[in-house]
Design an enzyme around this catalytic site. Structure first.
Site, short mmCIF file in Angstrom:
data_model
loop_
_atom_site.label_atom_id
_atom_site.label_comp_id
_atom_site.label_asym_id
_atom_site.label_seq_id
_atom_site.Cartn_x
_atom_site.Cartn_y
_atom_site.Cartn_z
N CYS A 162 -32.32 2.24 5.29
CA CYS A 162 -33.14 3.13 4.45
C CYS A 162 -32.31 4.20 3.73
O CYS A 162 -32.62 4.56 2.59
CB CYS A 162 -34.24 3.79 5.28
SG CYS A 162 -33.69 4.55 6.81
N HIS A 209 -35.98 10.49 2.68
CA HIS A 209 -34.58 10.81 2.90
C HIS A 209 -34.01 11.46 1.64
O HIS A 209 -34.04 10.86 0.55
CB HIS A 209 -33.78 9.56 3.23
CG HIS A 209 -34.04 8.98 4.58
ND1 HIS A 209 -34.82 9.61 5.53
CD2 HIS A 209 -33.59 7.83 5.16
CE1 HIS A 209 -34.85 8.87 6.62
NE2 HIS A 209 -34.12 7.79 6.43
#
Length: 343
Positions: A149, A241
């Site tokens: 990710c 993120h």
């Protein structure tokens, strides 16, 4: 054409996201769900401790969860795997040997020479490795992986900038707690805190980025020759993120050059791919996880804070880690497999 699909590891956090995305998908119909032996034999609504904000889809709730075994599930066109890597290492190859095509989010075998690691907007041509894979392993099925990710957040922006001769990348990540899974980080660890280490994450970013940005000649893959260095940190955000990137180039690049390259970077014609792929903010304080992670159904990459450094361009980038970075990435790879005739 509608393709029948299954989800391996359907009760976990990424498995639930996959079900959320697949239930309304125009091209995929869920027919099989698997989980651990403790969940097998139960209807999905009882097997899964549902943690998504939208309800369990009615079409899925009564599907009986099967063991994660090729002999335990019906014959479907495509399997999405969200298995823990330790389990995936043991069983994903069994499914491929049995003739199943697997789009996997699990980290095992991502760096194998004959396994395509794919972000469709970045390196769709790497899917050609599946022919090499089938020849070398004797599989009727096939396996494609999406990257980590944190890697997915950064690499599309680097691909857009590679026209300037990308030579070195430094990245510091600020990663959401959902990336560790529901039980991955306790509240006592993360509240009022930041954890400057995520096991294995830095190595994944450094190696996966070079593979994704590499070139495929129809027979083998050559990794990109840029140097990538990562420092990964866990912070108390739920999803999204945020990453601080320093990129160096062989040719000179101004902020204006970088903005134009990112904004004009072409996506791909697949149902889950956003247009534009990269959203560049002029405001220096953007992107932010809470404000920007849901853009384009959580599939868009956001960038901002671009400025020239002594050696290149510094910027921030952001993506929703369980959508663009995990479940959505697997679905996107499934769409690419369908488009390219692998199903």
């Amino acid at each position: 054409m509608t393709h029948t699909v299954g989800v391996l590891g359907a009760t976990g956090a990424v498995g639930q996201r996959l079900i959320q995305l697949l239930d309304p998908h125009p091209d995929f119909e869920i027919e099989a769900l698997t989980a651990s032996s403790e969940s097998a034999g139960k209807p999905y609504r009882k097997a899964a401790k549902w943690r998504i904000s939208t309800p369990i889809p009615d079409s899925v709730a009564e599907i009986t969860v099967a063991e994660t075994d090729p002999d335990a599930i019906p014959d479907v066109d495509l399997l999405f795997s969200s298995l823990p890597s330790s389990v995936g290492e043991r069983v994903e190859s069994d499914f491929c040997e049995a003739g199943y095509v697997v789009s996997s989010n699990s980290s095992n075998q991502r760096m194998a020479e004959d396994v395509p690691l794919v972000i469709p907007e970045v390196n769709a041509d790497h899917l050609g490795l599946l022919e090499v894979q089938r020849d070398s392993r004797g599989w009727d099925g096939a396996m494609v992986k999406n990257p980590n990710c944190s890697t997915i957040t950064m690499v599309p922006t680097l691909k857009a900038l590679d026209e300037f001769g990308l030579s070195r990348v430094h990245v510091a990540t600020l990663q959401a707690v959902s990336g560790a899974g529901y039980s991955g980080v306790t509240s006592m660890e993360i509240i009022d805190n930041a954890i400057p280490h995520i096991g294995g994450e830095e190595e994944k970013m450094e190696s996966e980025s070079k593979k994704l940005l590499g070139s495929f000649d129809g027979a083998e893959l050559a990794a990109h020759d840029a140097t990538v260095s990562a420092s990964c940190n866990r912070i108390p955000t739920l999803d999204g993120h945020l990453e601080n990137v320093w990129a160096e180039f062989e040719a000179g690049a101004t902020v204006e050059d970088a903005v134009e390259a990112m904004e004009s970077y072409q996506g791909i014609d697949l149902p889950s791919s956003p247009d534009p792929l990269i959203r560049v903010f002029e405001e220096p304080e953007r992107p932010q996880p809470r404000l920007d992670r849901e853009r384009e159904n959580g599939m868009q990459i956001c960038a901002g804070g671009l400025r020239e450094s002594e050696t290149g361009i510094q910027y921030n980038c952001l993506a929703h880690n369980t959508l663009r970075g995990a479940a959505g990435a697997s679905v996107l790879n499934g769409e690419l497999l369908a488009k390219e005739g692998y199903l």
